[in-house]
Design an enzyme around this catalytic site. Structure first.
Site, PDB file in Angstrom:
ATOM      1  N   THR A   3       0.709  -1.062  -0.022  1.00 50.66           N
ATOM      2  CA  THR A   3       0.049  -0.096   0.072  1.00 50.66           C
ATOM      3  C   THR A   3       0.766   1.132   0.223  1.00 50.66           C
ATOM      4  O   THR A   3       2.079   1.337   0.529  1.00 50.66           O
ATOM      5  CB  THR A   3      -0.949   0.141   1.206  1.00 50.66           C
ATOM      6  OG1 THR A   3       0.116   0.137   2.443  1.00 50.66           O
ATOM      7  CG2 THR A   3      -1.667  -0.841   1.461  1.00 50.66           C
ATOM      8  N   ASP A   4       0.113   2.284  -0.212  1.00 48.41           N
ATOM      9  CA  ASP A   4       1.057   3.738  -0.052  1.00 48.41           C
ATOM     10  C   ASP A   4       0.859   3.775   1.539  1.00 48.41           C
ATOM     11  O   ASP A   4       0.073   3.193   2.191  1.00 48.41           O
ATOM     12  CB  ASP A   4       0.283   4.761  -0.860  1.00 48.41           C
ATOM     13  CG  ASP A   4       1.472   6.152  -0.967  1.00 48.41           C
ATOM     14  OD1 ASP A   4       2.196   5.934  -0.160  1.00 48.41           O
ATOM     15  OD2 ASP A   4       1.154   6.970  -1.642  1.00 48.41           O
ATOM     16  N   TRP A   5       1.630   4.599   2.158  1.00 44.20           N
ATOM     17  CA  TRP A   5       1.670   4.761   3.565  1.00 44.20           C
ATOM     18  C   TRP A   5       0.347   5.151   4.197  1.00 44.20           C
ATOM     19  O   TRP A   5      -0.006   6.365   4.172  1.00 44.20           O
ATOM     20  CB  TRP A   5       2.834   5.553   3.795  1.00 44.20           C
ATOM     21  CG  TRP A   5       4.064   4.970   4.121  1.00 44.20           C
ATOM     22  CD1 TRP A   5       5.183   5.166   5.020  1.00 44.20           C
ATOM     23  CD2 TRP A   5       4.751   3.992   3.300  1.00 44.20           C
ATOM     24  NE1 TRP A   5       6.164   4.159   4.879  1.00 44.20           N
ATOM     25  CE2 TRP A   5       5.899   3.755   3.842  1.00 44.20           C
ATOM     26  CE3 TRP A   5       4.488   3.489   1.921  1.00 44.20           C
ATOM     27  CZ2 TRP A   5       6.943   2.659   3.193  1.00 44.20           C
ATOM     28  CZ3 TRP A   5       5.260   2.448   1.140  1.00 44.20           C
ATOM     29  CH2 TRP A   5       6.361   2.087   2.044  1.00 44.20           C
ATOM     30  N   GLY A   6      -0.381   4.352   4.776  1.00 47.12           N
ATOM     31  CA  GLY A   6      -1.869   4.775   5.305  1.00 47.12           C
ATOM     32  C   GLY A   6      -2.868   4.326   4.288  1.00 47.12           C
ATOM     33  O   GLY A   6      -3.857   4.704   4.726  1.00 47.12           O
TER      34      GLY A   6
END
Ligand code: BGC
Length: 820
Positions: free
Chosen positions: A306-309
């Protein structure tokens, strides 16, 4: 053709057979090694592997000093170096991992007893982003700030981009990272996207070819990449929750195409899913995107993070094929274990994802015991970045050969704060901690010129006074991450301009802009438009210097497109230097002096005004009221700086992005896609095709001759105009490009292209297939998308159905799409 003798044929056969056998055995060994590891892992270990170990965010002391413990306690795990877990072994492990590479964005778990090593994941697109100063050592860990992606795309030179990638990858490996979180290849859909500087172009072919070259370059070091942000992430406003509503055709032809090329031509080790939703589903939760398209249609073999968060539902993410959650929290580890125990998540799915992560792990430097030198060749990389930047700068205007500057020009008046405070790159995770940046002022001195010291002093004072005000950008992430906010321009009176014109031989005016993740730019003065002081500088300086018969050069030190049409008649020359990396000043002076003949071409159109852009009415989207809104919780991913606002953006322009729109609908632009001047001139001749009937492919030949007096390079651009058919087509579409070698005056080079039907196919939503409609096609060879030098035609005798792919990412609502 000569016949091979039996001995040679047998030898070749044996070689091929042994090689295949060797590869097959190696693969099998790897499979069994991974299987063995997987079998030995506990459920806890699997959960700890697919969930990242958090992001260490050291808050500045001034911030935490007065912070009550109750607030610190509420911060996500990783903030201020605290791991919030009940499991002391886990805490110990994470604390150890965080020492591996200070400043890295993420690290995965390690289990030494199983020989499972950690993977260190580090930003970003303009070079490795780590902390330059580490505790307990005097050694520094600076990285090279390479030119931003838009500069690289403007070189139109895949070989050069490969060499930049190779250099970046060496820093990744020698500083102890395993995977570079780059390249970023979203389409520059709208000039105001705050992250455009990290992206290549408005065109998917140029984007894909650049990204593939970058991935191949980085990965030639046996380290990985993560192509991002997959997909349709073309704005930053409410990026954690924005729903991109877009047709299947626009997705396939524009927003997915670059990723498709990069996957097929470079097989990146990993892919980073984007924050946004696509047609109602988070990218990280979309099986359509991450399995059907990425793996089934394109053959991706690595893992997805994932992208961060990003995203919100662990089960949906795991099922969709989003193998790893970043940065991850201990609570997500516990949640995942619970989900498997309660049967809500099938353990086989978890195993599948773990297996993909382990397969990549086998290739990493850390697994293969690479001993980290901490000594990449920064000197060699400085030369590469200097060259790449000069090759990507675009000369927009050069009246009466204002450039290169004449040999007797010595004294230079440099106006504009970014002449001293030059911007090497944008803000956020795409920013690099470099050892130095050469300002324009220093670049001029290095180049043997004399910048006016009195003027520099005035600017130095102005910059110091403004910086003392502790400037804020208004973008939370930029400010939080300490990004450079350009100082506002001071006014330059007619008197100062006249004084400078009397004692200097030439004027340079820099116009600077900066932006970064977490915020979009605005169609306002001081951003997309020049502000009053900037207009005044150009006006007063041009008047004063021209009165003295002296030239005025404007240098754009920008990360995204700005308005130029209202003022571009005033200076003699305009050089778009973009944000050129740490050798900025030297690279610019190389062009100004003519040591390098400019050969960059715009990878993105410069519209006359913001309102002319096809996306203006749909950017950056709008708030939507959802019934039973669950996305409004603050902390769904476990790592959230911002509250999620239900937000949507509708891509009503469909496939008509950038020049596809301007050229089709006859909208004039200030500078078109593919445009850029040289100090030389080039003639194109002998355009011919191997056949005027399209069979399997088409070969195109064209001769390019340097008809000027200076050696230089030209970019050859091939566009196709399709006949009127069932599916509307843009007036022109780029189908191939190449850059000549450096041609001496009078020298020619024959450029050859080979294009396949897929290169000019359209996506037919009705049956999810790539098609080419029959009829007569016009093939154009140009020095830009408007400067077409020659044409030819070819016919496709019957409709071609090239490939049927997955039916996926269907919009839930009707889109009022722009039609020709
Ligand atoms: C950015 C990514 C980056 C990640 C890790 C995110 O905020 O969108 O591009 O790789 O952070 O730093």
């Amino acid at each position: 053709m000569k016949h091979l003798n039996l001995k040679t044929a047998t030898f070749i056969f044996v070689c091929i057979f042994s090689f295949s056998l060797f590869t097959a055995c190696k693969k099998e060994k790897e499979v069994s090694e991974v299987q063995k590891m997987l079998k030995s892992m506990t459920l806890e270990q699997k959960a700890q592997l697919v969930i990242g170990t958090g992001m260490l965010i050291e808050l500045p002391e001034e911030m935490t000093k007065f912070m009550p413990d109750s607030i610190l306690a509420k911060m996500p795990s990783g903030f201020n170096g605290i791991v919030k877990s009940k499991d002391t072994n886990y805490i110990k492990m994470v604390e150890k991992l965080w020492t591996y590479l200070p400043g890295t964005a993420g690290v995965t778990a390690e289990f030494s007893s199983l020989n499972i090593t950690s993977q260190v994941l580090t930003d970003g697109p303009a070079g490795l982003r780590i902390k330059p100063i580490h505790k307990n050592t005097n050694q520094t860990f600076y990285c090279t700030a390479f030119p931003i992606a838009t500069v690289l795309a403007s070189t139109w030179d895949t070989q050069l981009v490969y060499s930049v990638g190779k250099a970046m990858g060496e820093e990744v490996k020698e500083y102890g990272s395993d995977i570079l979180l780059a390249p970023a290849l979203n389409i520059q859909r709208d000039p105001l996207c705050g992250r455009n500087f990290e992206y290549y172009s408005e065109d998917p072919l140029l984007t894909g070819k650049m990204a593939a070259a970058m991935v191949n370059g980085v990965q030639s070091n046996e380290v990985g990449t993560s192509i991002k942000h997959f997909a349709a992430n073309n704005s930053e406003t409410n990026r954690l929750s924005v729903n991109t509503i877009v047709s299947e055709r626009a997705l396939r032809e524009i927003y997915l195409k670059g990723f498709e090329i990069a996957v097929k031509e470079a097989q990146p080790w990993t892919v980073m899913s984007s924050y946004n939703k696509i047609n109602g589903t988070y990218a990280s939760e979309s099986e359509d995107l991450l399995t059907k398209i990425l793996r089934d249609d394109w053959g991706f073999e690595g893992y997805v993070m994932t992208d961060w968060g990003g995203g919100s539902d662990l089960v949906a993410q795991m099922n969709a094929g989003n193998d790893m959650i970043q940065p991850g929290t201990p609570q997500q580890v516990e949640q995942l274990i619970e989900l498997v125990k309660s049967g809500k998540l099938d353990e086989n799915i978890l195993d599948r994802n773990v297996e993909r992560i382990l397969n990549i792990m086998l290739k990493t430097p850390r697994f293969n015991n690479h001993s980290i030198s901490n000594k990449p060749n920064l000197e060699a990389h400085a030369s590469i970045t200097r060259k790449a930047a000069t090759d990507g700068m675009v000369l927009l205007k050069n009246d009466n050969k204002a450039l290169p500057i004449l040999k007797d020009v010595k004294n230079v008046a440099t106006f504009g704060v970014t002449s001293l405070d030059i911007i090497a790159g944008g803000t956020g995770s795409g920013d690099v901690n470099e050892a130095y940046t050469i300002s324009l002022f220093d670049g001029l001195i290095n180049g043997g010129l004399t910048p006016d010291s009195e003027l520099a002093e005035i600017y130095t004072k102005h910059i110091a006074t403004e910086r003392a005000k502790n400037l804020k950008s208004g973008n939370f992430l930029t400010d939080f991450m300490g990004g450079t906010v350009p100082v506002a321009e001071m006014s330059v009176s007619k008197e100062i301009a006249a004084k400078m014109a009397n004692k200097n031989d030439i004027a340079l005016i820099t116009i600077g802009r900066n932006s970064g993740e977490g915020g979009d730019r605005k169609a306002e003065s001081g951003d997309f438009y020049l502000n009053e002081n900037e207009k005044e500088i150009i006006q007063n300086v041009s008047e004063a210097f021209h009165k003295n018969g002296k030239k005025v050069i404007v240098i754009l030190n920008i990360g995204g497109v700005i308005e130029t049409a209202s003022w571009n008649s005033l200076p003699d020359a305009i050089l778009c230097a973009w944000q050129p990396g740490q050798e900025a000043g030297n690279s610019i002076v190389d062009i100004l002096k003519g040591d390098v003949n400019p050969s960059g071409k715009l990878a993105v159109s410069f519209p006359m005004s913001y309102d002319d852009t096809p996306t203006a009415k749909n950017f950056p989207g709008q708030e939507v009221k959802l019934v039973g809104e669950e996305d409004d919780k603050p902390d769904q991913s476990g790592f959230s700086f911002m509250k999620r606002v239900p937000w949507e953006i509708v891509y009503e322009e469909g496939i008509y992005v950038g020049y596809r729109y301007y050229n089709t609908f006859g909208v004039p632009v200030a500078y078109e896609f593919g445009y850029g001047l040289s100090y030389s001139t080039f003639e194109f001749s002998n355009l011919h095709l191997n056949s005027n009937k399209f069979e399997d492919n088409l070969q195109i030949y064209v001769d390019v001759k340097n008809t000027g007096h200076i050696a230089g390079r030209e970019v050859v651009q091939i566009y196709i105009s399709a006949p009127q058919g069932q599916l509307g087509k843009p007036e022109e579409e780029l189908v191939a490009f190449a850059k000549t070698k450096s041609l001496q005056p009078g020298e020619s080079e024959r450029i050859t292209f080979k294009i396949a039907a897929m290169d000019f196919a359209s996506f037919n939503e009705k049956n999810s297939s790539w098609v080419v409609e029959s009829g007569e096609y016009i093939l154009k060879v140009g020095a830009s998308s408007k400067d077409i030098r020659d044409k030819n035609t070819f016919t496709v005798s019957e409709d071609l159905n090239l490939e049927t792919v997955s039916k996926a990412l269907i919009p839930q609502q009707k889109i009022n799409e722009l039609k020709k």
